[in-house]
Design a protein around this motif. Structure first.
Motif, PDB file in Angstrom:
ATOM      1  N   VAL A   1     -11.380   3.415   3.378  1.00 10.84           N
ATOM      2  CA  VAL A   1     -11.521   4.410   4.439  1.00 10.84           C
ATOM      3  C   VAL A   1     -10.151   5.254   4.457  1.00 10.84           C
ATOM      4  O   VAL A   1     -10.203   6.393   4.082  1.00 10.84           O
ATOM      5  N   CYS A   2      -9.227   4.597   4.315  1.00  7.92           N
ATOM      6  CA  CYS A   2      -7.594   5.192   3.830  1.00  7.92           C
ATOM      7  C   CYS A   2      -7.280   6.103   2.803  1.00  7.92           C
ATOM      8  O   CYS A   2      -7.188   7.465   2.794  1.00  7.92           O
ATOM      9  N   SER A   3      -7.978   5.959   1.768  1.00  9.66           N
ATOM     10  CA  SER A   3      -7.738   6.529   0.067  1.00  9.66           C
ATOM     11  C   SER A   3      -8.634   7.745   0.118  1.00  9.66           C
ATOM     12  O   SER A   3      -8.362   8.959  -0.890  1.00  9.66           O
ATOM     13  N   LEU A   4     -10.225   7.506   1.000  1.00 11.55           N
ATOM     14  CA  LEU A   4     -10.768   9.081   1.233  1.00 11.55           C
ATOM     15  C   LEU A   4     -10.156   9.572   1.931  1.00 11.55           C
ATOM     16  O   LEU A   4     -10.277  10.765   1.788  1.00 11.55           O
ATOM     17  N   ALA A   5      -9.128   9.232   3.091  1.00 12.61           N
ATOM     18  CA  ALA A   5      -8.516  10.534   3.694  1.00 12.61           C
ATOM     19  C   ALA A   5      -7.829  10.951   3.115  1.00 12.61           C
ATOM     20  O   ALA A   5      -8.038  12.245   2.796  1.00 12.61           O
ATOM     21  N   VAL A   6      -6.860  10.177   2.226  1.00 15.25           N
ATOM     22  CA  VAL A   6      -5.691  10.875   0.915  1.00 15.25           C
ATOM     23  C   VAL A   6      -6.632  11.185   0.304  1.00 15.25           C
ATOM     24  O   VAL A   6      -6.371  12.632  -0.395  1.00 15.25           O
ATOM     25  N   VAL A   7      -7.435  11.508  -0.888  1.00 15.67           N
ATOM     26  CA  VAL A   7      -8.562  11.877  -1.370  1.00 15.67           C
ATOM     27  C   VAL A   7      -8.679  13.707  -0.799  1.00 15.67           C
ATOM     28  O   VAL A   7      -8.575  14.838  -0.865  1.00 15.67           O
ATOM     29  N   ALA A   8      -9.193  14.167   0.226  1.00  7.95           N
ATOM     30  CA  ALA A   8      -9.683  14.658   1.071  1.00  7.95           C
ATOM     31  C   ALA A   8      -7.866  15.638   1.536  1.00  7.95           C
ATOM     32  O   ALA A   8      -8.181  16.409   1.799  1.00  7.95           O
ATOM     33  N   GLY A   9      -7.280  14.736   1.548  1.00  7.09           N
ATOM     34  CA  GLY A   9      -5.687  15.668   2.038  1.00  7.09           C
ATOM     35  C   GLY A   9      -5.732  15.720   4.084  1.00  7.09           C
ATOM     36  O   GLY A   9      -5.658  16.362   4.029  1.00  7.09           O
ATOM     37  N   LEU A  10      -6.125  14.797   5.072  1.00  5.38           N
ATOM     38  CA  LEU A  10      -6.897  14.623   5.657  1.00  5.38           C
ATOM     39  C   LEU A  10      -5.321  13.979   6.332  1.00  5.38           C
ATOM     40  O   LEU A  10      -6.245  12.491   5.883  1.00  5.38           O
ATOM     41  N   PHE A  11      -5.206  14.364   7.776  1.00  2.55           N
ATOM     42  CA  PHE A  11      -4.024  13.158   8.262  1.00  2.55           C
ATOM     43  C   PHE A  11      -3.492  12.414   6.950  1.00  2.55           C
ATOM     44  O   PHE A  11      -3.168  10.982   6.913  1.00  2.55           O
ATOM     45  N   THR A  12      -3.465  13.005   5.217  1.00  4.13           N
ATOM     46  CA  THR A  12      -2.463  11.993   4.699  1.00  4.13           C
ATOM     47  C   THR A  12      -1.832  10.759   5.224  1.00  4.13           C
ATOM     48  O   THR A  12      -1.973   9.820   4.620  1.00  4.13           O
ATOM     49  N   ARG A  13      -0.174  11.636   5.619  1.00  4.29           N
ATOM     50  CA  ARG A  13       0.799  10.732   5.211  1.00  4.29           C
ATOM     51  C   ARG A  13       0.256   9.559   6.806  1.00  4.29           C
ATOM     52  O   ARG A  13       0.705   8.433   6.608  1.00  4.29           O
ATOM     53  N   LEU A  14      -0.704   9.741   7.565  1.00  7.04           N
ATOM     54  CA  LEU A  14      -0.989   8.789   8.479  1.00  7.04           C
ATOM     55  C   LEU A  14      -1.800   8.002   7.661  1.00  7.04           C
ATOM     56  O   LEU A  14      -2.086   6.768   8.025  1.00  7.04           O
ATOM     57  N   ALA A  15      -2.610   8.208   6.830  1.00 10.41           N
ATOM     58  CA  ALA A  15      -3.446   7.364   6.229  1.00 10.41           C
ATOM     59  C   ALA A  15      -2.834   6.480   5.226  1.00 10.41           C
ATOM     60  O   ALA A  15      -3.541   5.515   5.151  1.00 10.41           O
ATOM     61  N   ILE A  16      -1.983   7.015   5.032  1.00 10.16           N
ATOM     62  CA  ILE A  16      -0.915   6.255   3.426  1.00 10.16           C
ATOM     63  C   ILE A  16      -0.204   5.152   4.101  1.00 10.16           C
ATOM     64  O   ILE A  16      -0.261   4.342   3.461  1.00 10.16           O
ATOM     65  N   ILE A  17      -0.024   5.202   5.286  1.00 10.01           N
ATOM     66  CA  ILE A  17       0.501   4.017   5.631  1.00 10.01           C
ATOM     67  C   ILE A  17      -0.096   2.492   5.681  1.00 10.01           C
ATOM     68  O   ILE A  17       0.507   1.850   4.934  1.00 10.01           O
ATOM     69  N   PRO A  18      -0.913   2.463   6.391  1.00 10.63           N
ATOM     70  CA  PRO A  18      -2.181   1.176   5.664  1.00 10.63           C
ATOM     71  C   PRO A  18      -2.455   0.801   4.432  1.00 10.63           C
ATOM     72  O   PRO A  18      -2.468  -0.048   4.583  1.00 10.63           O
ATOM     73  N   ILE A  19      -2.172   1.705   3.774  1.00 15.13           N
ATOM     74  CA  ILE A  19      -2.924   1.361   2.048  1.00 15.13           C
ATOM     75  C   ILE A  19      -1.142   0.952   1.607  1.00 15.13           C
ATOM     76  O   ILE A  19      -1.006   0.006   1.017  1.00 15.13           O
ATOM     77  N   ILE A  20      -0.213   1.733   2.640  1.00 18.43           N
ATOM     78  CA  ILE A  20       1.190   0.852   1.671  1.00 18.43           C
ATOM     79  C   ILE A  20       1.290  -0.576   2.432  1.00 18.43           C
ATOM     80  O   ILE A  20       2.246  -0.845   2.032  1.00 18.43           O
ATOM     81  N   PHE A  21       0.893  -0.667   3.454  1.00 22.23           N
ATOM     82  CA  PHE A  21       0.648  -2.273   4.394  1.00 22.23           C
ATOM     83  C   PHE A  21      -0.170  -3.406   3.468  1.00 22.23           C
ATOM     84  O   PHE A  21       0.486  -4.239   3.020  1.00 22.23           O
ATOM     85  N   THR A  22      -0.771  -2.279   3.199  1.00 23.09           N
ATOM     86  CA  THR A  22      -2.066  -3.540   2.690  1.00 23.09           C
ATOM     87  C   THR A  22      -1.213  -3.636   0.681  1.00 23.09           C
ATOM     88  O   THR A  22      -1.542  -4.844   0.677  1.00 23.09           O
ATOM     89  N   MET A  23      -0.590  -2.670   0.288  1.00 19.48           N
ATOM     90  CA  MET A  23      -0.146  -2.838  -0.673  1.00 19.48           C
ATOM     91  C   MET A  23       0.951  -3.962  -0.670  1.00 19.48           C
ATOM     92  O   MET A  23       1.237  -4.914  -1.706  1.00 19.48           O
ATOM     93  N   ILE A  24       1.830  -3.790  -0.002  1.00 23.55           N
ATOM     94  CA  ILE A  24       3.115  -4.490   0.408  1.00 23.55           C
ATOM     95  C   ILE A  24       3.064  -6.061   0.312  1.00 23.55           C
ATOM     96  O   ILE A  24       3.362  -6.867  -0.429  1.00 23.55           O
ATOM     97  N   ILE A  25       1.622  -6.308   1.705  1.00 19.75           N
ATOM     98  CA  ILE A  25       1.080  -7.177   1.710  1.00 19.75           C
ATOM     99  C   ILE A  25       0.363  -8.223   0.041  1.00 19.75           C
ATOM    100  O   ILE A  25       1.006  -9.494  -0.180  1.00 19.75           O
ATOM    101  N   ALA A  26      -0.285  -7.753  -0.734  1.00 17.60           N
ATOM    102  CA  ALA A  26      -1.173  -7.564  -1.875  1.00 17.60           C
ATOM    103  C   ALA A  26      -0.089  -7.639  -3.237  1.00 17.60           C
ATOM    104  O   ALA A  26       0.370  -9.475  -3.329  1.00 17.60           O
ATOM    105  N   PHE A  27       1.013  -6.956  -3.066  1.00 18.01           N
ATOM    106  CA  PHE A  27       2.209  -7.261  -3.489  1.00 18.01           C
ATOM    107  C   PHE A  27       3.323  -8.794  -2.993  1.00 18.01           C
ATOM    108  O   PHE A  27       3.723  -9.553  -3.961  1.00 18.01           O
ATOM    109  N   PHE A  28       3.956  -8.418  -2.383  1.00 18.14           N
ATOM    110  CA  PHE A  28       4.630  -9.427  -1.718  1.00 18.14           C
ATOM    111  C   PHE A  28       4.469 -10.303  -1.314  1.00 18.14           C
ATOM    112  O   PHE A  28       5.057 -11.778  -1.775  1.00 18.14           O
ATOM    113  N   VAL A  29       3.142 -10.802  -0.572  1.00 18.64           N
ATOM    114  CA  VAL A  29       2.687 -12.204  -0.447  1.00 18.64           C
ATOM    115  C   VAL A  29       2.150 -13.111  -0.791  1.00 18.64           C
ATOM    116  O   VAL A  29       1.884 -13.797  -1.693  1.00 18.64           O
ATOM    117  N   VAL A  30       0.410 -12.137  -1.403  1.00 18.26           N
ATOM    118  CA  VAL A  30      -0.384 -12.461  -2.079  1.00 18.26           C
ATOM    119  C   VAL A  30       0.302 -13.129  -3.674  1.00 18.26           C
ATOM    120  O   VAL A  30       0.475 -14.163  -4.135  1.00 18.26           O
TER     121      VAL A  30
END
Length: 148
Positions: A71-100
């Protein structure tokens, strides 16, 4: 344009920079959305063994990953609420990289690459070729009309 002026040029211009940001949003947004779509399409099969690093349950963990990646990636593609949409992506990648993946480049290289790109996109913003820029221009025009 000479080779030296191309190599040492710092004059990219606003349109060129916005074009590069659009390309980055499209490429990385669609790539990450593909990961999210795969998770979404195989939700019932994958959720039972999906990592639960926050102890909120496998299904909810996977649902949050799908939200961030699809969902958030598609918002980024459209450039719609981009910075807000990127926050969950960054959170997901932090968890994936550092925790998982335990912060290991060998195991979590892709998560780290996405994390780096999305942090940079968060800092740079979506650029001129985005719905955010269109909305901003309309808001500024409305604000300027209200001042007159």
């Amino acid at each position: 344009m000479s080779l030296l002026s191309f190599i040492f040029s710092t004059k990219g211009g606003f349109h060129k920079t916005s074009g590069i940001l659009l390309l980055a949003r499209l490429v990385f947004g669609l790539l990450l959305a593909n990961h999210g779509l795969e998770k979404f399409m195989n939700f019932s099969a994958m959720s039972a063994q999906f990592p639960d690093p926050l102890s909120i349950g496998n299904e909810l963990s996977m649902g949050m990953a799908v939200f961030g990646e699809l969902v958030c990636s598609l918002a980024v593609v459209a450039g719609l609420f981009t910075r807000l949409a990127i926050i969950p992506i960054i959170f997901t990648m932090i968890i994936a990289f550092f925790v998982v993946h335990g912060g290991s480049i060998a195991e979590g290289e892709l998560a780290f690459a996405y994390l780096a790109v999305y942090v940079l996109l968060f800092l740079a913003g979506p650029g001129k070729f985005s719905f955010d820029a269109f909305i901003e221009s309309k808001l500024e025009a409305k604000e300027n009309n209200g001042l007159r």
